[in-house]
Structures are given as structure tokens and as C-alpha cells.
Design a protein around this motif. Sequence first.
Motif, PDB file in Angstrom:
ATOM      1  N   ARG A 116      20.792  40.342 -32.796  1.00 13.00           N
ATOM      2  CA  ARG A 116      20.151  39.147 -32.234  1.00 13.00           C
ATOM      3  C   ARG A 116      19.341  38.448 -33.315  1.00 13.00           C
ATOM      4  O   ARG A 116      19.162  38.974 -34.414  1.00 13.00           O
ATOM      5  CB  ARG A 116      19.163  39.539 -31.131  1.00 13.00           C
ATOM      6  N   GLU A 117      18.778  37.295 -32.903  1.00 12.55           N
ATOM      7  CA  GLU A 117      17.819  36.602 -33.767  1.00 12.55           C
ATOM      8  C   GLU A 117      16.579  37.492 -33.912  1.00 12.55           C
ATOM      9  O   GLU A 117      16.181  38.164 -32.962  1.00 12.55           O
ATOM     10  CB  GLU A 117      17.428  35.283 -33.081  1.00 12.55           C
ATOM     11  N   VAL A 118      16.004  37.498 -35.105  1.00 10.98           N
ATOM     12  CA  VAL A 118      14.759  38.249 -35.303  1.00 10.98           C
ATOM     13  C   VAL A 118      13.733  37.349 -35.983  1.00 10.98           C
ATOM     14  O   VAL A 118      14.095  36.388 -36.671  1.00 10.98           O
ATOM     15  CB  VAL A 118      14.970  39.518 -36.173  1.00 10.98           C
ATOM     16  N   SER A 149      12.889  41.374 -32.135  1.00  8.34           N
ATOM     17  CA  SER A 149      14.169  40.827 -31.700  1.00  8.34           C
ATOM     18  C   SER A 149      13.910  39.814 -30.582  1.00  8.34           C
ATOM     19  O   SER A 149      13.065  40.057 -29.712  1.00  8.34           O
ATOM     20  CB  SER A 149      15.007  42.007 -31.179  1.00  8.34           C
ATOM     21  N   LEU A 150      14.629  38.700 -30.613  1.00  8.26           N
ATOM     22  CA  LEU A 150      14.409  37.650 -29.603  1.00  8.26           C
ATOM     23  C   LEU A 150      15.677  37.386 -28.793  1.00  8.26           C
ATOM     24  O   LEU A 150      16.781  37.412 -29.337  1.00  8.26           O
ATOM     25  CB  LEU A 150      13.993  36.338 -30.279  1.00  8.26           C
ATOM     26  N   ASP A 151      15.467  37.082 -27.501  1.00  7.56           N
ATOM     27  CA  ASP A 151      16.609  36.683 -26.668  1.00  7.56           C
ATOM     28  C   ASP A 151      16.833  35.168 -26.799  1.00  7.56           C
ATOM     29  O   ASP A 151      16.145  34.505 -27.587  1.00  7.56           O
ATOM     30  CB  ASP A 151      16.389  37.124 -25.204  1.00  7.56           C
ATOM     31  N   ILE A 152      17.734  34.631 -26.012  1.00 13.69           N
ATOM     32  CA  ILE A 152      18.071  33.209 -26.187  1.00 13.69           C
ATOM     33  C   ILE A 152      16.919  32.290 -25.789  1.00 13.69           C
ATOM     34  O   ILE A 152      16.884  31.128 -26.162  1.00 13.69           O
ATOM     35  CB  ILE A 152      19.368  32.799 -25.413  1.00 13.69           C
ATOM     36  N   THR A 198      10.818  46.431 -28.583  1.00  8.16           N
ATOM     37  CA  THR A 198      11.428  45.164 -29.031  1.00  8.16           C
ATOM     38  C   THR A 198      11.246  44.949 -30.533  1.00  8.16           C
ATOM     39  O   THR A 198      11.714  43.955 -31.073  1.00  8.16           O
ATOM     40  CB  THR A 198      10.787  43.966 -28.293  1.00  8.16           C
ATOM     41  N   SER A 199      10.549  45.888 -31.175  1.00  5.22           N
ATOM     42  CA  SER A 199      10.259  45.716 -32.607  1.00  5.22           C
ATOM     43  C   SER A 199      10.979  46.768 -33.444  1.00  5.22           C
ATOM     44  O   SER A 199      11.375  47.819 -32.931  1.00  5.22           O
ATOM     45  CB  SER A 199       8.752  45.794 -32.845  1.00  5.22           C
TER      46      SER A 199
END
Length: 157
Positions: free
Chosen positions: A51-53, A115-118, A85-86
Motif C-alpha cells: 500500500r501507500e506509506v 501504511s495508508l488505505d485509499i 499499522t506501522s
Amino acid sequence: MDSKRPSESSVETRYLLMPHQANPHGNAFGGVIMAWIDMVASMAAQRHCGREVVTLSVDSLIFKKPIYVGDHVVLKSSVNYVGNTSMEVGVKVIKEDPYSHEQIITTTSYLTFVSLDINKRPAVVIPISPETEEEKRRYKNAKLRVNIRKEILKKIE
Ligand SMILES: CC(C)(COP(=O)(O)OP(=O)(O)OC[C@H]1O[C@@H](n2cnc3c(N)ncnc32)[C@H](O)[C@@H]1OP(=O)(O)O)[C@@H](O)C(=O)NCCC(=O)NCCS
């Protein structure tokens, strides 16, 4: 897949230190090395979670030895530890003599990525499964650092 090994997301890259990346004395400019560290670490984090981080923190950065113009600069990053999440990522910077290939560790750093969701909110990260003795040592030490950082936060907030 329930977990990933650190070797599945680790990243290695190499640069040649150019004059415009140095200070007036010919040593690498620290900010250039820091940008390379952030980049190589974020790629390992991205590869781990898929995912995007974003960089949450640079927890430690030590310039142990100088790097000079003309040195080859090898950067190695791997995910040491995963929270919810880290992720803690370790980076080793090595200078290599371009002719003899002699290598010296110059810089070490630990960074934390989220980590980031949409929707750009923190997203749960797949666990990490260290396999080798080295990976297990890194995991154990990273867990210790994460817990120490939490304790410090509790004490100063
Ligand atoms: C990273 C970010 C999304 C986290 O948002 P948040 O609202 O603090 O999210 P949470 O409270 O859910 O925390 C997310 C994780 O970060 C950790 N964290 C948050 N603040 C922390 C701090 N001050 N110290 C240590 N860990 C921290 C939490 O423990 C959690 O980890 P875990 O899920 O593994 O337990 C937000 O701070 C942000 O967008 N920061 C800017 C990032 C950025 O622009 N970076 C530079 C360019 S990439």
C-alpha cells in the motif's frame, strides 16, 4: 498469505556520490544521504504492506564514517518489525571503493512508516515472519526500540 519474510520486501540500491551532492570539503551532504535513506526505506515498507506509506518518524540516524565524492554508496533496507499499522525499517549505508570494492558501513538509520488505505487512513499491515538468525535479532531489537519509544511517549505527554 498470512505473513511476509523480511527478504521478500528488502531493497538494495547504489549511487555514485557526485560533486553537487557534497559539502565544500568533499564530504557527502547529510541531507542527500537522508533523502536516499528515506526513499530506500519507504520502498521496503511499500513492498511489505502493498500500500501507500508515509514516513512517521526517523527514529535514529547515525553518520559513523564520512562518504566522499567518487565513492559508490550502497543502501540496504529491510522491514525489521511490524506493529498494527506501522512498520520499523532499518537502513544500512555502505561506502564502496570503486576500484578495490572495499566496503565500510558509514550510516545506520531506523525509520517508522505507516501504511495508508485509499482514504489516507492508517491500514492494518500484514505481519512479518523473520526466518534467519539475523532477521530474528533485528526483529527482537526493533520490538525493544518500539516499546522504549512508547514508554518515552507516555512519560513526556
Ligand atoms: C502517519 C499518520 C497517518 C498517522 O496518523 P495518526 O492519526 O497518528 O494514526 P494512529 O494514531 O492510528 O497511529 C498510526 C500508527 O502510528 C503510530 N504512531 C502515531 N504517532 C506516533 C508517535 N508520536 N510515536 C510513535 N508512534 C506513533 C501508532 O502507534 C500507530 O502504530 P500501530 O498501528 O502500529 O500501533 C499521520 O501522522 C500523518 O499523516 N503524518 C504525516 C506523514 C507525512 O507527511 N510524512 C512525510 C512525507 S511521507
